[in-house]
Write a protein that holds these residues in place. Structure first.
Motif, PDB file in Angstrom:
ATOM      1  N   GLU A 163       0.843  -1.191   0.000  1.00 36.14           N
ATOM      2  CA  GLU A 163       0.000   0.000   0.000  1.00 36.14           C
ATOM      3  C   GLU A 163       0.880   1.243   0.000  1.00 36.14           C
ATOM      4  N   ARG A 221      -6.107   4.185   8.664  1.00 33.97           N
ATOM      5  CA  ARG A 221      -7.342   4.296   7.880  1.00 33.97           C
ATOM      6  C   ARG A 221      -8.526   4.547   8.805  1.00 33.97           C
ATOM      7  N   ASN A 222      -9.597   5.110   8.202  1.00 33.67           N
ATOM      8  CA  ASN A 222     -10.819   5.306   8.977  1.00 33.67           C
ATOM      9  C   ASN A 222     -11.714   4.077   8.859  1.00 33.67           C
ATOM     10  N   GLY A 225     -12.154   2.577   5.455  1.00 30.27           N
ATOM     11  CA  GLY A 225     -10.974   2.107   4.750  1.00 30.27           C
ATOM     12  C   GLY A 225     -10.158   3.170   4.052  1.00 30.27           C
ATOM     13  N   LYS A 226     -10.548   4.444   4.173  1.00 34.35           N
ATOM     14  CA  LYS A 226      -9.800   5.518   3.528  1.00 34.35           C
ATOM     15  C   LYS A 226      -8.537   5.843   4.333  1.00 34.35           C
ATOM     16  N   VAL A 227      -7.443   6.059   3.619  1.00 32.57           N
ATOM     17  CA  VAL A 227      -6.191   6.423   4.278  1.00 32.57           C
ATOM     18  C   VAL A 227      -6.317   7.809   4.899  1.00 32.57           C
ATOM     19  N   ASN A 238      -5.002   9.678  14.879  1.00 33.60           N
ATOM     20  CA  ASN A 238      -5.886   8.594  14.461  1.00 33.60           C
ATOM     21  C   ASN A 238      -6.742   8.170  15.650  1.00 33.60           C
TER      22      ASN A 238
END
Length: 243
Positions: A163, A221-222, A225-227, A238
């Protein structure tokens, strides 16, 4: 997974490498693979890319769904033409009327005529929508506009990359420079020069990351799934925790 006959997704762009992986792992569902694009303020969806569209154009967000209109505007609210990059806007019966008790935020979210500003940059070509990046993610290096998504897709194509996220870092003279945060696949090792050379093979010199951070921990990620790029740049913490 043999029972799976249809796949799809949304929330963020599917890189060409991820699309190829899905087709290879789920060949029986490759003909019914769809990716949607939209945001909460328009009911979640305003365009759809089908399997056929994605085979021909892996970077497309597809065609506008029935009942919606999608157009590209400049920052002054002028509608742009074919293949011109600008603010992606949408209007239709599924678009919100405004934010609850927040007229200032509502005014900032719309161009005249009921056009909702999605916050994304992109262009329209032959009826297809193409995304560049989130407007807040845009990197400006020495006057050149750099869209992280293009660089991320290129690095994601590297066979040893698990990733990646690309962000801008401050530079005294150029304004910003490009930084790539890369996580190798398990058992693989990568060096900064490998990533830089890989990008330089296909993209302009100013898009080659000046800085490359190789890390072993997964990117933050949230819940969708978004970075979280603001976490990577130190602008936020985070707060999401998996159970």
């Amino acid at each position: 997974f043999r029972q799976v006959r249809s796949t799809g997704g949304g929330g963020s762009a599917f890189s060409p490498d991820l699309q190829r992986t899905l087709r290879e792992r789920l060949p029986q569902a490759a003909g019914d693979f769809n990716v949607g694009y939209g945001l909460t303020e328009c009911g979640g969806l305003c365009s759809m890319a089908t399997a056929e569209m994605l085979l021909a154009h892996p970077d497309t967000a597809g065609r506008t769904i029935p009942g919606n209109e999608v157009a590209i505007f400049d920052d002054q609210g002028r509608m742009l033409g074919e293949n011109e990059e600008g603010n992606i806007c949408v209007r239709g019966p599924n678009v919100m009327l405004g934010y609850w008790r927040n007229p200032k935020a509502t005014a900032e979210a719309f161009f005249p005529g009921g056009w909702l500003r999605t916050g994304d940059i992109g262009r329209l070509r032959d009826g297809l929508l193409f995304l560049a990046s989130r407007k807040r993610d845009l990197i400006i290096r020495g006057g050149e506009n750099i869209y992280p998504l293009e660089i991320e897709n290129r690095i994601d194509d590297h066979p040893d990359v698990e990733e990646v996220a690309v962000v801008g870092v401050d530079h005294r003279e150029l304004g910003q420079e490009v930084k790539a945060i890369v996580v190798p696949k398990p058992g693989k090792t990568l060096a900064a020069k490998q990533i830089q050379g890989w990008v330089a093979d296909t993209l302009a010199y100013y898009k080659v990351p000046t800085y490359v951070e190789i890390r072993t921990d997964p990117l933050p990620r949230n819940a969708t799934g978004k970075v979280l790029k603001q976490v990577l740049t130190g602008e936020a913490e985070n707060t999401f925790r998996e159970d």
